[in-house]
Design an enzyme around this catalytic site. Structure first.
Site, short mmCIF file in Angstrom:
data_model
loop_
_atom_site.label_atom_id
_atom_site.label_comp_id
_atom_site.label_asym_id
_atom_site.label_seq_id
_atom_site.Cartn_x
_atom_site.Cartn_y
_atom_site.Cartn_z
N ILE A 149 63.17 83.69 67.44
CA ILE A 149 62.52 83.03 66.51
C ILE A 149 60.98 82.81 66.48
O ILE A 149 60.58 82.96 65.29
CB ILE A 149 63.35 81.34 66.77
N GLU A 259 68.03 61.95 68.47
CA GLU A 259 68.69 61.96 67.29
C GLU A 259 70.22 61.62 67.63
O GLU A 259 70.85 61.33 68.58
CB GLU A 259 68.63 63.54 67.08
N HIS A 279 66.73 67.73 61.47
CA HIS A 279 67.01 68.60 62.36
C HIS A 279 67.82 69.70 61.48
O HIS A 279 68.99 69.94 61.51
CB HIS A 279 68.07 68.07 63.29
N GLY A 281 67.02 72.78 61.02
CA GLY A 281 66.63 74.38 61.35
C GLY A 281 67.73 75.39 61.19
O GLY A 281 67.30 76.55 60.84
#
Length: 528
Positions: A149, A259, A279, A281
């Protein structure tokens, strides 16, 4: 065989593994529910919602493999799984594009005020002057972690005309420069030169709070931060304080410590200069399919007697290869750690010798365990996957020798480490199933169980040495669990190896080294 699929994984995962096993698809469970049910399953597929703890793994009597449909495995106790011989796999490529694209989108949205401008325009306003942005062209982007990434983000940033500087202790300077970026050898060389900083590292004990008030203080005034990796890598309270006083101009955050309880996050309510997303991604249709298919295929392959492609813990993945040597895995790592902490200078070579019954086996898992141990002694974040890569990047001469001569043990492992200054040799063996022993240190024959905290005291072979060393240890309130004293082959020197209940601090070590006849005592810390 039976497989449990949970956490709302894509249906394709069930379809793939159902070709080799019965499949149960269940909602996310509590720890107690997992403990009650996990014993009947051979494989488990989860996403991020489930927390697979040591207690769950201890109850998993039949489990052979855990698949994480995604990249991060911080919701799985990988160490406990490794100790039990359970393979943990992830999908390192499945959401690469999605996560990298989201990082770039977050950065651009942040600097061009897109969310706030959108909301304002929808409210019928025309506040062009209020949303003047900042260009990324010509600015410096700092990338922490040049994995798949991070690499993708760096390449896109370079295409946008940004200057990119990379900090990643597991990537060579040559690799970084080849992609057109600058290499930072330390974080102190990194913090102060970046206009933007993005993190792309797993959540480990080394990376938690990596960005905090101390590191922020070293950054440029007006720096901008992006975190689409894992919550907790940036300290949320310290970031909020830096945002409030303007040290950090803005931040784009996709991941959080607690979270999904966003209202408990210190960044909640900080609307002016922070961009928050829930979240997202890996939240693309393509990524969700990719990660589910990837781990399902690996589980299908392993349950069929084959190999996985993306294990994060156990290096050789065919059960037929792992099973004969798995009892030696921790010993191999301990011997590597022990040998590395006895030398100083730059590593040049690592020689591994396997004797007795090990000489007849495929020892590739043990080779990787040794490398992990060697590098873990002086580096952070080393695992079974990156240890061989580190050895290659360092240009080390790594040799394996096998000998059918067993000596006094059915099987033994010896590691010799050579640096530009000296060398050390440490041997270990199993004296019974699960019972490890360090059996030789350089020229000293011994027999002591490797434990977390160990003290080595080479000394002249004369009266009162044990008493003097023990007195100093006792005065430091350090407990002695076990002790082995062995003369050298020349008889005039001896070696005390002492396992202690806690770390031996530098002050205590200095006091021991002041004893007449002690020759360079050293503290050794071993992984569990």
């Amino acid at each position: 065989m039976r497989v449990l699929v949970t956490d709302k994984c894509n249906d394709l995962a069930r379809e793939i593994v159902s070709q080799v096993a019965e499949v149960d698809v269940l909602p996310t469970m509590t720890e107690d529910e997992y403990v009650e049910n996990i014993g009947k399953y051979d494989a488990l597929i989860v996403r991020s919602a489930s927390k697979i703890t040591k207690r769950i793994i201890d109850a998993a009597d039949n489990l052979k493999i855990i698949g994480r449909a995604g990249v991060g495995v911080d919701n799985i106790d990988v160490e406990a799984a490794t100790q039990k011989g359970i393979i943990v796999v992830n999908s390192p490529d499945g959401n690469t594009n999605a996560a990298a694209e989201h990082t770039i989108a977050m950065m651009l949205s942040m600097v061009r005020n897109i969310p706030n401008a959108c909301q304002s325009t929808k409210e019928g306003k025309w506040d062009r002057a209020k949303f003047v942005g900042v260009e990324v062209f010509g600015k410096t982007l700092g990338v922490i972690g040049l994995g798949k990434i991070g690499s993708h983000v760096a390449k896109v940033a370079l295409a946008l005309g940004m200057h990119v500087i990379v900090y990643d202790p597991y990537t060579s300077e040559k690799t970084v420069k080849a992609m057109g970026a600058e290499y930072a050898s330390t974080l102190d060389d990194f913090w102060g030169v970046c206009d933007f900083i993005t993190v792309h590292v797993p959540k480990t004990k080394e990376t938690v709070n990596l960005i905090n008030k101390n590191s922020i203080a070293k950054m440029r005034d007006g720096v901008r931060l992006i975190n689409c990796a894992r919550g907790g890598i940036i300290n949320e309270e310290d970031l909020r304080e830096a945002l409030d006083r303007g040290k950090v101009a803005s931040a784009a955050i996709d991941v959080y410590c607690n979270e999904p309880d966003i209202q408990s996050c210190p960044l909640y309510g900080c609307d002016k200069n922070v961009l928050l997303t829930p979240h997202l991604g890996a939240s693309t249709s393509e990524a969700q399919i990719n990660v589910a298919v990837d781990v399902a295929k690996q589980i299908k392959e392993v349950l069929s007697g084959g190999s996985a492609t993306s294990a994060v813990n156990i290096p050789s993945l065919k059960p037929a290869v792992l099973e004969p040597v798995k009892d030696y895995m921790t010993l191999a790592q301990n011997v590597g750690e022990f040998a590395d902490q006895m030398v100083e200078g730059n590593l040049k070579s690592i020689e591994m010798t396997f004797k007795g019954n090990l000489a007849q086996l495929d020892v590739s898992p043990l080779e990787t365990s040794i490398l992990k141990g060697v590098f873990s002694a002086s580096m952070q974040g080393v695992n079974f996957v990156n240890a061989p890569i580190i050895a290659k990047n360092k240009g080390l001469d790594v040799m394996t020798v096998k000998s059918a001569v067993s000596g006094d043990y059915i099987g033994s492992i010896t590691v010799k480490i050579t640096t530009d200054k000296c060398s050390s040799t440490v041997s270990g063996a199993l004296i019974a199933k699960g019972i490890k022993r360090i059996i030789k240190v350089n020229n000293f024959n011994t027999s002591i169980e490797p434990e977390e905290h160990m003290l080595l005291v080479p000394h002249d072979n004369k009266p009162s040495m044990i008493a003097k060393v023990s007195t100093i240890i006792g005065e430091a309130n350090i407990n002695i669990n076990h002790m082995s004293v062995s003369p050298s082959e020349e008889k005039h020197l001896s070696l005390m190896i002492i396992s202690t209940g806690s770390e031996v601090d530098e002050h205590t070590l200095a006091n021991i080294n002041q004893i007449d006849g002690v020759n360079n005592a050293a503290y050794v810390h071993l992984g569990k």
